[in-house]
Design an enzyme around this catalytic site. Structure first.
Site, PDB file in Angstrom:
ATOM      1  N   GLU A 178      21.707  21.130   3.473  1.00  0.00           N
ATOM      2  CA  GLU A 178      20.978  20.584   4.624  1.00  0.00           C
ATOM      3  C   GLU A 178      19.471  20.610   4.402  1.00  0.00           C
ATOM      4  O   GLU A 178      18.824  21.633   4.646  1.00  0.00           O
ATOM      5  CB  GLU A 178      21.334  21.377   5.900  1.00  0.00           C
ATOM      6  CG  GLU A 178      20.622  20.835   7.135  1.00  0.00           C
ATOM      7  CD  GLU A 178      20.986  21.578   8.425  1.00  0.00           C
ATOM      8  OE1 GLU A 178      21.714  22.580   8.367  1.00  0.00           O
ATOM      9  OE2 GLU A 178      20.513  21.140   9.481  1.00  0.00           O
ATOM     10  N   LYS A 220      24.196  17.381   4.795  1.00  0.00           N
ATOM     11  CA  LYS A 220      23.858  17.382   6.227  1.00  0.00           C
ATOM     12  C   LYS A 220      22.392  17.011   6.383  1.00  0.00           C
ATOM     13  O   LYS A 220      21.507  17.865   6.286  1.00  0.00           O
ATOM     14  CB  LYS A 220      24.136  18.766   6.829  1.00  0.00           C
ATOM     15  CG  LYS A 220      23.727  18.885   8.300  1.00  0.00           C
ATOM     16  CD  LYS A 220      24.351  20.081   8.979  1.00  0.00           C
ATOM     17  CE  LYS A 220      23.832  20.238  10.388  1.00  0.00           C
ATOM     18  NZ  LYS A 220      24.580  21.221  11.173  1.00  0.00           N
TER      19      LYS A 220
END
Ligand code: 13P
Length: 338
Positions: A178, A220
């Site tokens: 992420e 992500k």
């Protein structure tokens, strides 16, 4: 590393019409969320709130493939003594775990952050694997200003993400990588595109360098949106087109799935953006959600810290999960919001 095990987990995380519930708020962050509804944050109240979400059978079975947990929660038992992880597994959702130790100030670069947590990570991953974790999350924080993020910040954060991802795969845990480009700021949507492209390019270089098996990872990211303080806001279609354009250029086709963070977008806008991208379609990867606030804001408010509101809160959570499940298929419509 058994590649097939990782690939199967990653594919299950982005099964058709399903996405991830991010419920990994640290003790400090969940306290802020509870403060907003005038509820007291204790070990038991945090447990009660999360147990309520995980027992929302309709959402968990149909639309939630996995849940990102915080260290406290993966060890916690429901009020009746059942481990919380057992409840989600029974509903068909995989337990995941946040393993980073948070973003700290990056020395020598005022205003920039670097995420810590690599020390001792191998041992922690081994324990989390025993506790049932099938996937993990590590979040890098990238703030936009006129001259940030610097090359130093991109380098330090993507290096750490790649080291984390390699350690996860060694432990047969799928890494969610992420690199979050933060929405706050007065920057334009073009500047968000530029920074997100630079972050993703650096990330995939670092993942390749650390021999990370991309088919056993999930990305992500943020969407490409205008800075929240910019007077000009890109509309839903522009966000969808620019985000897809960026990903087609920067995200290898070997990546099985991309699950967005909501990052402060309103519930319905986060759903509308995801839906618009899936309506454009023709994508080499699955596109779904890994929302925290955009899935939890409605149930949190409906709950208000009171046991008598559980059914109403579960209905609110089931609704948002269903709307996002439809958006993951490109089948959402604003009229379904009711
Ligand atoms: P938000 O969807 O609230 O941004 O949270 C997702 C998340 O897990 C950020 O790391």
């Amino acid at each position: 590393m058994r590649k097939q095990v990782l690939e199967e987990i990653a594919q299950a995380m982005v099964a058709d019409g399903q996405g991830i519930l991010a419920a990994d708020e640290s003790t400090g962050t969940i306290k802020k969320r509870f403060d907003s509804i005038n509820a007291t944050s204790t070990e038991d109240s945090r447990r009660d709130y999360r147990e309520m979400l995980f027992r929302t059978t309709e959402a968990m079975q149909n639309n939630i493939s996995g849940v990102i947990l915080y260290d406290e929660t993966i060890r916690q038992k429901a009020a009746d003594g059942t481990p919380l992880t057992e409840i989600m597994v029974a509903a068909g959702a995989l337990p995941g775990i946040k393993v980073d130790a948070g973003a700290k100030d990056l020395a020598g670069h005022p205003g920039e952050m670097v995420t810590e947590g690599l020390d001792g990570l191998r041992e922690r991953l081994s324990e989390y694997h025993q506790l049932g974790a099938k996937f993990a999350k590590w979040r890098a924080v990238l703030n936009i200003t006129d001259n940030a993020p610097s090359a130093a910040c991109l380098n330090a954060n993507t290096h750490a993400l790649a080291r984390y991802a390699a350690l996860c795969q060694e432990a047969e845990i799928v890494p969610i990588v992420e690199p979050e480009v933060i929405m706050d700021g007065s920057h334009s949507v073009e500047r968000c595109y530029e920074v997100t492209s630079a972050a993703l390019t650096a990330l995939y270089e670092q993942l390749a360098m650390q021999n990370v098996h991309l088919e056993g990872t999930i990305l992500k990211p943020n969407m490409i949106v205008s800075g929240t303080q910019n007077a000009v806001q890109a509309d839903v279609q522009q966000v969808a087109e620019m985000t897809l354009d960026c990903f087609h250029k920067c995200v290898p086709q070997a990546v099985p799935g991309i699950v967005f963070l909501s990052g402060g977008q309103s519930d319905e806008l986060a759903t509308a953006h995801l839906d618009a991208m899936n309506k454009i379609g023709n994508l080499p990867w699955k596109l779904s959600f890994s929302y925290g606030r955009a899935l939890q804001a409605a149930p949190l408010k409906a709950w208000g810290g009171k046991a008598e509101n559980v059914a109403e809160a579960q209905a609110a959570f089931a609704h948002r999960a269903k709307m996002n499940g439809l958006a993951a298929l490109g089948q959402w419509d604003a009229s379904l919001e009711g």
